[in-house]
Enzyme design. Structure first.
Site, PDB file in Angstrom:
ATOM      1  N   LYS A  76      19.164  -8.135   6.176  1.00  0.00           N
ATOM      2  CA  LYS A  76      19.412  -6.497   6.765  1.00  0.00           C
ATOM      3  C   LYS A  76      17.513  -5.369   8.334  1.00  0.00           C
ATOM      4  O   LYS A  76      18.020  -5.129   8.815  1.00  0.00           O
ATOM      5  CB  LYS A  76      19.463  -5.817   6.379  1.00  0.00           C
ATOM      6  CG  LYS A  76      21.114  -5.918   5.882  1.00  0.00           C
ATOM      7  CD  LYS A  76      21.673  -4.732   4.701  1.00  0.00           C
ATOM      8  CE  LYS A  76      22.665  -5.723   3.982  1.00  0.00           C
ATOM      9  NZ  LYS A  76      23.376  -4.891   2.531  1.00  0.00           N
ATOM     10  N   ASP A 110      26.116   0.913   5.627  1.00  0.00           N
ATOM     11  CA  ASP A 110      26.069   0.938   3.608  1.00  0.00           C
ATOM     12  C   ASP A 110      26.067   2.498   3.276  1.00  0.00           C
ATOM     13  O   ASP A 110      26.761   2.889   2.599  1.00  0.00           O
ATOM     14  CB  ASP A 110      25.106   0.118   3.455  1.00  0.00           C
ATOM     15  CG  ASP A 110      24.907  -1.058   3.905  1.00  0.00           C
ATOM     16  OD1 ASP A 110      26.348  -1.476   3.702  1.00  0.00           O
ATOM     17  OD2 ASP A 110      24.171  -1.812   4.056  1.00  0.00           O
ATOM     18  N   GLY A 135      15.120  -1.642  -2.570  1.00  0.00           N
ATOM     19  CA  GLY A 135      15.025  -3.514  -1.995  1.00  0.00           C
ATOM     20  C   GLY A 135      15.789  -2.185  -0.379  1.00  0.00           C
ATOM     21  O   GLY A 135      15.866  -1.347  -0.481  1.00  0.00           O
ATOM     22  N   ARG A 157      11.787  -1.948 -10.576  1.00  0.00           N
ATOM     23  CA  ARG A 157      10.866  -3.011 -11.717  1.00  0.00           C
ATOM     24  C   ARG A 157       9.715  -3.203 -11.594  1.00  0.00           C
ATOM     25  O   ARG A 157       8.443  -3.252 -12.004  1.00  0.00           O
ATOM     26  CB  ARG A 157      12.191  -4.036 -11.391  1.00  0.00           C
ATOM     27  CG  ARG A 157      10.962  -5.747 -12.037  1.00  0.00           C
ATOM     28  CD  ARG A 157      12.366  -6.251 -11.994  1.00  0.00           C
ATOM     29  NE  ARG A 157      12.179  -7.220 -11.534  1.00  0.00           N
ATOM     30  CZ  ARG A 157      13.212  -8.122 -10.797  1.00  0.00           C
ATOM     31  NH1 ARG A 157      13.116  -8.599 -11.281  1.00  0.00           N
ATOM     32  NH2 ARG A 157      12.910  -8.865  -9.095  1.00  0.00           N
TER      33      ARG A 157
HETATM   34  P1  NDP Z   1      16.840  -6.520  -1.684  1.00  0.00           P
HETATM   35  O1  NDP Z   1      16.191  -7.896  -1.935  1.00  0.00           O
HETATM   36  O2  NDP Z   1      16.111  -6.276  -1.012  1.00  0.00           O
HETATM   37  O3  NDP Z   1      16.445  -5.264  -2.833  1.00  0.00           O
HETATM   38  C1  NDP Z   1      16.402  -6.336  -4.737  1.00  0.00           C
HETATM   39  C2  NDP Z   1      15.903  -4.920  -5.730  1.00  0.00           C
HETATM   40  O4  NDP Z   1      17.125  -5.383  -6.717  1.00  0.00           O
HETATM   41  C3  NDP Z   1      14.331  -4.730  -5.851  1.00  0.00           C
HETATM   42  O5  NDP Z   1      14.233  -3.586  -5.827  1.00  0.00           O
HETATM   43  C4  NDP Z   1      14.867  -5.801  -6.940  1.00  0.00           C
HETATM   44  O6  NDP Z   1      13.137  -5.043  -7.402  1.00  0.00           O
HETATM   45  C5  NDP Z   1      15.488  -5.460  -7.603  1.00  0.00           C
HETATM   46  N1  NDP Z   1      15.884  -6.416  -8.765  1.00  0.00           N
HETATM   47  C6  NDP Z   1      16.374  -7.569  -8.352  1.00  0.00           C
HETATM   48  N2  NDP Z   1      16.591  -8.522  -9.752  1.00  0.00           N
HETATM   49  C7  NDP Z   1      16.164  -7.557 -10.422  1.00  0.00           C
HETATM   50  C8  NDP Z   1      16.185  -7.510 -11.926  1.00  0.00           C
HETATM   51  N3  NDP Z   1      17.177  -8.847 -12.676  1.00  0.00           N
HETATM   52  N4  NDP Z   1      16.414  -6.820 -12.661  1.00  0.00           N
HETATM   53  C9  NDP Z   1      15.477  -5.722 -12.240  1.00  0.00           C
HETATM   54  N5  NDP Z   1      15.996  -5.178 -10.615  1.00  0.00           N
HETATM   55  C10 NDP Z   1      15.664  -5.849  -9.910  1.00  0.00           C
HETATM   56  O7  NDP Z   1      18.776  -6.249  -1.710  1.00  0.00           O
HETATM   57  P2  NDP Z   1      19.231  -5.065  -1.234  1.00  0.00           P
HETATM   58  O8  NDP Z   1      19.303  -3.952  -1.833  1.00  0.00           O
HETATM   59  O9  NDP Z   1      19.735  -5.660  -0.241  1.00  0.00           O
HETATM   60  O10 NDP Z   1      21.000  -4.955  -2.248  1.00  0.00           O
HETATM   61  C11 NDP Z   1      20.926  -5.183  -3.583  1.00  0.00           C
HETATM   62  C12 NDP Z   1      23.007  -5.123  -3.853  1.00  0.00           C
HETATM   63  O11 NDP Z   1      23.364  -3.846  -3.675  1.00  0.00           O
HETATM   64  C13 NDP Z   1      22.524  -6.676  -3.729  1.00  0.00           C
HETATM   65  O12 NDP Z   1      23.251  -6.828  -4.950  1.00  0.00           O
HETATM   66  C14 NDP Z   1      23.974  -6.330  -2.978  1.00  0.00           C
HETATM   67  O13 NDP Z   1      25.602  -7.516  -2.891  1.00  0.00           O
HETATM   68  C15 NDP Z   1      24.648  -5.074  -2.873  1.00  0.00           C
HETATM   69  N6  NDP Z   1      25.398  -4.233  -2.105  1.00  0.00           N
HETATM   70  C16 NDP Z   1      25.928  -3.877  -1.948  1.00  0.00           C
HETATM   71  C17 NDP Z   1      26.611  -3.087  -0.958  1.00  0.00           C
HETATM   72  C18 NDP Z   1      28.786  -2.825  -1.143  1.00  0.00           C
HETATM   73  O14 NDP Z   1      28.702  -2.415   0.100  1.00  0.00           O
HETATM   74  N7  NDP Z   1      29.182  -2.513  -1.949  1.00  0.00           N
HETATM   75  C19 NDP Z   1      26.290  -2.918   0.215  1.00  0.00           C
HETATM   76  C20 NDP Z   1      24.225  -3.271   0.186  1.00  0.00           C
HETATM   77  C21 NDP Z   1      24.743  -4.246  -0.732  1.00  0.00           C
HETATM   78  P3  NDP Z   1      12.227  -6.175  -7.108  1.00  0.00           P
HETATM   79  O15 NDP Z   1      11.389  -5.054  -6.091  1.00  0.00           O
HETATM   80  O16 NDP Z   1      11.046  -5.493  -8.467  1.00  0.00           O
HETATM   81  O17 NDP Z   1      11.825  -7.357  -6.500  1.00  0.00           O
END
Ligand code: NDP
Length: 269
Positions: A76, A110, A135, A157
């Site tokens: 994105k 979104d 994220g 985190r």
């Molecule tokens: P990003 O990769 O940009 O961000 C991921 C985030 O998750 C970061 O803050 C990361 O933390 C955190 N994270 C990852 N693994 C863990 C863990 N094990 N424990 C704690 N924190 C964790 O992803 P997106 O923001 O693009 O997407 C996030 C989620 O939202 C996805 O599952 C996606 O499918 C869902 N989504 C759903 C939508 C819908 O329409 N329902 C639309 C858009 C997204 P750190 O910074 O520490 O790495």
């Protein structure tokens, strides 16, 4: 798992969802059901695109006469930079999930899609929110929530990433050292922790039992986050309704006609 093509093997189609991985995506099923119910002959497919190949893939699909694409993880931000005509919201949050190849425009559905789901959960008027994550989804949803009048606490985190997000976006949000859900009406998980079957260590014993736990991820019957929230007595909500709401908004933006919301919901439920 749904069928996904490598982008170089993309079939002739009109729309696609691009991501890496992308075979978990329900978007093809949802959009295809919408076209069929309205007797439209469009085709929507899933294409795997590694992030470092996105620009090349977008040029390729434009030449192949695709009309537009949805972008999912982790594309994105790169998609927002690629767009020639990002709207103000995309420019502000740096994240686009819908591109239109006809004019190079980009929007993010979104955030408004998520906001669409709140009134039916009783989350109006605005309530304090504990938002987990920093994220792409967190960036879009935090701005949308503040614009809608919600007061935010944010935990990630990796705290520096949350700090940077708050500064970059000019949020009024409070940066949390711990995921403490005290005094909030909504605990919102925007992390991708569920993908690795992990929970976020929320201090559930501090939560108000009337609060709602909302995980925007979808596809699992119960994410570890929602499972723990449910054990603590909170009402739990997954990301499927948001998926449908953002999909309906993309559909309407591309095609200029009302989306068959119930058909789209039925296709993914
Ligand atoms: P990003 O990769 O940009 O961000 C991921 C985030 O998750 C970061 O803050 C990361 O933390 C955190 N994270 C990852 N693994 C863990 C863990 N094990 N424990 C704690 N924190 C964790 O992803 P997106 O923001 O693009 O997407 C996030 C989620 O939202 C996805 O599952 C996606 O499918 C869902 N989504 C759903 C939508 C819908 O329409 N329902 C639309 C858009 C997204 P750190 O910074 O520490 O790495």
């Amino acid at each position: 798992m749904n069928k996904a093509y490598e982008w170089r093997d993309a079939p002739q189609a009109d729309f696609a969802v691009l991501g890496d991985p992308v075979n978990h995506s329900l978007s093809p099923r949802m959009h295809q059901a919408a076209y069929e119910s309205l007797h439209m002959r469009h085709k929507y497919v899933a294409l795997r695109v590694p992030v470092n190949e996105l620009e090349e893939a977008l040029e390729f699909l434009t030449k192949k006469a695709y009309r537009g694409v949805n972008l999912t993880l982790p594309l994105k931000e790169t998609g927002a930079r690629w767009a020639k005509r990002p709207d103000d919201f995309v420019r502000r949050v740096g994240s686009a999930n819908s591109l239109n190849f006809l004019d190079g425009s980009a929007i993010n559905t979104d955030a408004p899609g998520f906001i669409d789901t709140l009134p039916s959960l009783g989350l109006w008027p605005p309530t304090p929110v504990l938002l987990l994550g920093a994220g792409g989804a967190a960036r879009a949803l935090s701005v949308a929530l503040e614009d809608a009048g919600h007061r935010l606490k944010i935990y990630n985190r990796t705290p520096d990433r949350a700090k940077k997000m708050i500064a970059d976006l000019g949020l009024k949000a409070e940066l949390m050292k711990e995921p403490n859900p005290e005094d909030v009406g909504l605990v919102l998980n925007t992390t991708s922790a569920a993908i690795s079957d992990e929970a976020v260590p929320v201090q559930w014993y501090r939560a108000n039992k009337k609060a709602i736990a909302y995980d925007i991820s979808y596809g699992l019957e119960m994410t570890p986050f929602l499972f723990q929230a449910g054990l603590a007595g909170l009402k739990v909500v997954d990301g499927l309704e948001m998926l449908v709401a953002q999909g309906a908004r993309s559909f309407e933006w591309w095609l200029g006609t009302a989306a068959p919301f119930d058909v789209m919901r039925q296709a993914v439920r």
